[in-house]
Write an enzyme that holds these catalytic residues in place. Structure first.
Site, PDB file in Angstrom:
ATOM      1  N   CYS A 134       0.533  -0.940   0.253  1.00  0.00           N
ATOM      2  CA  CYS A 134      -0.164   0.488   0.077  1.00  0.00           C
ATOM      3  C   CYS A 134       0.865   1.081   0.235  1.00  0.00           C
ATOM      4  O   CYS A 134       1.943   1.419   0.200  1.00  0.00           O
ATOM      5  CB  CYS A 134      -1.145  -0.232   1.107  1.00  0.00           C
ATOM      6  SG  CYS A 134      -2.349  -1.195   1.372  1.00  0.00           S
ATOM      7  N   ASP A 166      18.747  38.271 -12.501  1.00  0.00           N
ATOM      8  CA  ASP A 166      17.812  38.154 -13.440  1.00  0.00           C
ATOM      9  C   ASP A 166      16.899  39.666 -12.994  1.00  0.00           C
ATOM     10  O   ASP A 166      17.209  39.594 -11.633  1.00  0.00           O
ATOM     11  CB  ASP A 166      17.321  36.921 -13.126  1.00  0.00           C
ATOM     12  CG  ASP A 166      15.815  37.098 -13.717  1.00  0.00           C
ATOM     13  OD1 ASP A 166      15.252  36.550 -14.804  1.00  0.00           O
ATOM     14  OD2 ASP A 166      14.628  37.840 -13.381  1.00  0.00           O
TER      15      ASP A 166
END
Length: 492
Positions: A38, A442
């Site tokens: 599971c 940037d």
């Protein structure tokens, strides 16, 4: 969270007992009494701790003779974040396996791409994941088969071929082994309300919460190249160049999954198309680990608290992104889109879009390498940058792929004419998937830094950002989000 979490039994037991979905995909719980495996968040009553054992992969569970739980469907967990945040051999191998390399080229092809022997690859995967490349590829084939069984009306023989099985018998045996149901029993279990559109597959792409779709889809929509991408009716749509053909993906954000609609010219491309869409949307990230780290900085903490779960928008095609990064050097987003759209119309391969709107695949490096440089409407120096890049991509001197070594590739990019740190780092961040890539030059980042009282010179900002490692690419998303204006001029 760290490598080898499945060996920390106490921690795994706690995660299972609290049904903590954040750990889905990090490890799998195998129940000794039922022989079922599971995901940690399985809704059934947790077994007694002494009846649990833990594995690092679904393939390892299957190899040990456990079958997938019919309730929690562990094979549909998000992928382990390990493979996206690490740059070592095992992580690069896992990215290639997800991209279908073993099915197309075998284990020797996988080893050749990574520059190691097949024995070294097998030994390392077995040591860390409890399963070798063939078993990992088999687990992926089983999941592809299940998807096709449940989402199409195709005959089983066609599904077996599309999922990569060598025979119907192997297909039947594998599906039975993994899911404890025959292919036809799996099909009969699908909800009667399922609507099947011929040629189109509809599926859900799971992710770890939280996910903030605004920057993710907003960025993709804002930079969309006409003909290749579009934002329509709440969905981001784009064409895909795939190993066996082409496809169109339509991706819509929902509260607990991404709704994905795929139209493929060859169904063998299904696992690759899913893998690339997941990668583009950064769906295997662990947002809790990322945000917890970034919150330790008092300047970033309010940004994270305001909109947690930001992802790094990536790409479905590394070479395409590199070309687009060059087209975007020192021009506005709108100008970069116009440049790209011209190339697409002139040199892209035409595709049919049943919904209209999308017309082409982005041109391949080979097609772009044959373009007359004089026909390119850009300054001479950028033309040289462009022609060198596409030439090296076309002849294989430069290879950009899921298996690329981030550090080596960045150095290789920086050696190309016209490639500065911004272009190399934006490719590392958005094409190669380096979670620690950073863009201190940037303009949008520097403007945000200034407004927030962070150092705004590249060197000082890089020094301050050391505390954000290894998640600086995510810090970039939070910083970009503070600026509501489009970034017009980008550094090289």
């Amino acid at each position: 969270m760290q490598n080898g979490m499945h060996t920390d039994t106490e921690r795994c037991v706690r995660a299972v007992q609290s049904k903590d979905a954040r750990f889905d995909g990090w490890f799998f719980t195998a129940v000794l009494t039922t022989r079922i495996y599971c995901r940690p968040s399985c809704p059934v009553v947790p077994p007694k701790p002494e009846n649990m054992t833990f594995y690092p992969s679904a393939a390892a569970c299957q190899q040990a003779g456990f079958r997938a739980c019919k309730r929690c469907r562990p094979d549909t967990s998000p992928g382990s974040p390990e493979w996206n945040q690490r740059a070592d051999l095992v992580a690069r191998a896992m990215r290639l396996i997800a991209d279908g390399t073993v099915d197309r080229e075998g284990v020797p092809g996988l080893a050749a791409r990574l520059g190691y022997s097949t024995r070294q690859i097998e030994r390392q995967l077995l040591a860390e994941l409890g399963a070798g490349p063939l078993a990992l590829a088999r687990a992926q084939r089983a999941q592809t088969a299940r998807l096709l069984i449940e989402t199409t009306a195709l005959p089983m023989a066609e599904i077996a071929f599309a999922a990569g099985f060598s025979s119907i018998r192997t297909f039947n045996d594998t599906v039975r082994d993994v899911f404890a149901l025959s292919p036809s029993e799996l099909r009969n279990r699908r909800p009667k309300t399922t609507v099947l559109t011929p040629g189109t597959l509809t599926l859900r792409l799971p992710f770890r919460a939280p996910l903030n779709p605004d920057n993710l889809f907003g960025h993709l929509a804002a930079t969309a190249v006409p003909g290749v991408e579009e934002w329509r009716g709440g969905a981001y749509r784009r064409t895909l160049r795939l190993p066996y053909g082409h496809g169109i993906a339509s991706l819509t954000p929902k509260s607990d999954h991404i709704a994905c609609r795929l139209t493929l010219s060859d169904l063998r491309d299904l696992p690759v198309a899913i893998s690339r869409c997941r990668r583009m949307l950064d769906l295997d990230a662990d947002p809790v680990a990322v945000d917890d780290q970034l919150r330790t900085d008092p300047v970033l903490a309010p940004l994270v608290d305001k909109a947690p779960g930001r992802r790094v928008p990536r790409s479905v095609d590394e070479a395409e992104f590199a070309v687009r990064a060059v087209l975007g050097q020192q021009v506005s987003t709108a100008a970069a889109r116009t440049h790209a759209a011209r190339l697409v119309t002139a040199h892209g391969e035409a595709v049919d879009d049943p919904e209209g709107g999308l017309t082409h695949l982005f041109p391949s490096p080979e097609a772009l390498a044959a373009v007359d440089p004089e026909s390119l409407a850009m300054p001479r120096t950028r033309r040289t940058t462009f022609t060198t890049l596409v030439g090296q991509l076309a002849d294989g001197t430069l290879h950009l792929g899921v298996e690329s070594d981030w550090t080596e590739t960045r150095a290789q990019l920086l050696s190309l004419p016209g490639f500065g740190p911004w272009t190399a780092d934006v490719i590392a961040m958005r094409a190669l998937g380096d979670p620690d890539a950073f863009l201190p030059t940037d303009l949008g980042i520097r403007r945000a830094a200034q407004e927030l009282g962070l150092p705004s010179t590249p060197a000082a900002l890089t020094a301050r950002a050391a505390a954000w490692r290894p998640w600086r690419a995510y810090a970039v998303q939070y910083l970009w989000a503070t600026d509501s204006h489009p970034i017009n001029f980008l550094p090289v």
